[in-house]
Motif scaffolding. Structure first.
Motif, PDB file in Angstrom:
ATOM      1  N   ASP A  94       9.023  10.034   2.503  1.00  0.00           N
ATOM      2  CA  ASP A  94       7.804   9.438   3.040  1.00  0.00           C
ATOM      3  C   ASP A  94       6.588  10.072   2.357  1.00  0.00           C
ATOM      4  O   ASP A  94       6.291  11.245   2.605  1.00  0.00           O
ATOM      5  N   GLY A  95       5.921   9.338   1.508  1.00  0.00           N
ATOM      6  CA  GLY A  95       4.734   9.850   0.819  1.00  0.00           C
ATOM      7  C   GLY A  95       5.048  10.447  -0.544  1.00  0.00           C
ATOM      8  O   GLY A  95       4.429  10.073  -1.546  1.00  0.00           O
ATOM      9  N   GLU A 128      -1.977  12.801   5.508  1.00  0.00           N
ATOM     10  CA  GLU A 128      -1.863  11.407   5.949  1.00  0.00           C
ATOM     11  C   GLU A 128      -1.295  11.308   7.365  1.00  0.00           C
ATOM     12  O   GLU A 128      -1.655  10.441   8.146  1.00  0.00           O
ATOM     13  N   GLU A 129      -0.329  12.194   7.657  1.00  0.00           N
ATOM     14  CA  GLU A 129       0.315  12.142   8.980  1.00  0.00           C
ATOM     15  C   GLU A 129      -0.623  12.754  10.032  1.00  0.00           C
ATOM     16  O   GLU A 129      -1.516  13.522   9.677  1.00  0.00           O
ATOM     17  N   HIS A 193       5.935   3.047  -1.489  1.00  0.00           N
ATOM     18  CA  HIS A 193       6.349   3.792  -0.294  1.00  0.00           C
ATOM     19  C   HIS A 193       7.724   3.321   0.117  1.00  0.00           C
ATOM     20  O   HIS A 193       8.108   2.183  -0.171  1.00  0.00           O
ATOM     21  N   HIS A 361      -0.949   3.552   6.663  1.00  0.00           N
ATOM     22  CA  HIS A 361      -0.979   4.208   5.352  1.00  0.00           C
ATOM     23  C   HIS A 361      -2.423   4.509   4.968  1.00  0.00           C
ATOM     24  O   HIS A 361      -3.366   3.954   5.549  1.00  0.00           O
TER      25      HIS A 361
HETATM   26 MN    MN Z   1       3.750   7.820   4.517  1.00  0.00          MN
END
Ligand code: MN
Ligand code: GLV
Ligand code: MN
Length: 415
Positions: A94-95, A128-129, A193, A361
């Motif tokens: 993820d990412g 981002e999270e 992604h 996102h």
């Molecule tokens: Mn992500």
């Protein structure tokens, strides 16, 4: 032979290397933003960008930016980005595949002597999270000047202030507003992604072109009841904050389900109970909830109904309930023209379908300054934000290959 095929062995070793910068006391892959592991990964990443021929810098919001000149530097850049922080006990892809895939794109261009017309920027967006400051997509909000003074003053559980944490990563929160990018400062934003959901894997379709990205509204709720003895207080004389909170959890679930739409979801994912003792009636609960949809007005409708009903119910029960908005990101509908170029480029590589994104996102924010497009690769069994998250290297290779094709197509077309 296709000259612009990624070198998957090289990309695999990068993905495996960044995956060593984790908190080993946790399950799966935990690289929370603003931690030592995160900082170490960023130092490694910046070196990797330099080694790949990118000129690097850190912007005011601490985003790492690697820039490759174009043949016409009067043109605004195309940005490829994603993030390298993870949720706690998260996955490995993820990412990271978006950022490292972007660096692989640059290496392939260089090795094949392909010069883009546009400058290209590979961006590792800060945090981002959802971070320990209660905020997500910090870097992309910062890049467009949407980190408010109030947000920058938020503290984590250790009392650290967000603006100091941004400085610690090499950013400068005082310049965020002044240096914010404006509409038109980039011609396009692309992100590769993993889907983070089950659709591509179920349909055995290796590539997805995103049609829209959900908006997300998050709130913190404080419920104050009355702590008391769990043995001596009769059931009808209690002000139990957890019982009240439980009703709210179910209420949110029914408000979202009643919309009967796949894109509408609501979750209470974080909850604290005080005093959290088996023989004391809970006196206080703090929880966070979020509502997502592809339609912003549906999110507004659900949230306002939820707050109204919670407040009415609290009066009946002599409980106090307080709502604070933590963040709001708007949903994005991807432009028809962008979708079409992406689909054509992806189809040159493998079978492709259109699908919406139920995950948020950085593209949600970058959409304010440039058109955005996203390519998805499958997530095995639809698992993500957990240690089981998995995408095979063959699937990642297909995704990066499609990203290169799309980049070349857009570089030709865009002004
Ligand atoms: Mn992500
Ligand atoms: C980002 O991963 C999200 O929570 O959608
Ligand atoms: Mn995520």
């Amino acid at each position: 032979m296709d000259r612009v095929r990624p070198n998957i062995g090289r990309l695999k070793s990068d993905i495996e290397r960044i995956s060593t910068f984790i908190d080993k006391s946790k399950l799966g892959h935990t690289r929370r933003s603003f931690t030592e592991e995160y900082k170490e990964a960023r130092v490694w990443l910046r070196e990797k960008m330099e080694e790949s021929g990118l000129e690097t810098s850190i912007d005011a919001a601490a985003n790492i930016i690697g820039r490759l000149s174009g043949s016409d530097n009067s043109l605004k850049p195309i940005i490829i980005g994603s993030h390298t922080d993870t949720v706690e006990n998260g996955g490995m892809y993820d990412g990271t595949i978006g950022v490292l895939g972007g660096i692989e794109v640059v290496r392939i261009l260089k090795e094949n002597g392909v010069n883009l017309r546009h400058p290209l920027e590979i961006v590792d967006f800060t945090s981002e999270e959802p971070s320990e400051f209660g905020l997500s997509t910090i870097g992309s909000k910062g890049m467009i000047g949407e980190l408010t003074k109030e947000m920058l003053q938020r503290r984590d559980n250790c009392g650290r202030v967000l603006s100091d944490a941004i400085h610690d990563l090499g950013g400068n929160s005082r310049s965020i507003k002044k240096l914010a990018r404006k509409k038109g400062d980039a011609v396009l934003y692309l992100e590769l992604h993993n889907e983070l959901g089950p659709v591509l894997d179920n349909k055995e379709c290796p590539l997805g072109v995103v049609t829209g990205i959900v908006g997300i509204h998050r709130y913190k709720v404080i419920v104050n009841g009355e702590a008391n003895h769990a043995g001596t207080t009769p059931m009808n004389m209690r002000c139990d904050a957890l019982v009240f909170t439980s009703k709210l959890v179910l209420k949110l679930q029914s408000l979202c389900k009643d919309k009967n739409r796949d894109d509408v979801v609501g979750t209470v994912g974080k909850l604290n109970v005080e005093p959290n003792a088996s023989n004391v009636i809970p006196g206080k609960c703090e929880f966070e909830f979020e509502v997502r949809s592809l339609q912003n007005d549906i999110i507004d409708e659900i949230v306002s109904q939820f707050i109204d009903e919670a407040q009415a119910l609290s009066k009946e029960r002599n409980i106090k309930v307080k709502f604070d908005n933590i963040s709001k990101s708007s949903s994005v509908i991807i432009d028809e023209g962008i979708k079409k170029v992406l689909k054509d480029s992806c189809e040159e590589v493998a079978k492709t379908m259109y699908l919406p994104s139920g995950a948020g996102h950085d593209a949600n924010h970058i959409n304010e300054i440039a058109p955005v497009g996203m390519i998805f690769v499958p997530s095995k069994d639809g698992k993500s934000h957990c240690p089981e998250e998995y995408t095979s290297y063959e699937e990642i290779e297909i995704g990066v290959h499609a990203l290169i094709k799309a980049l070349l197509a857009f570089d030709k077309i865009l002004k």
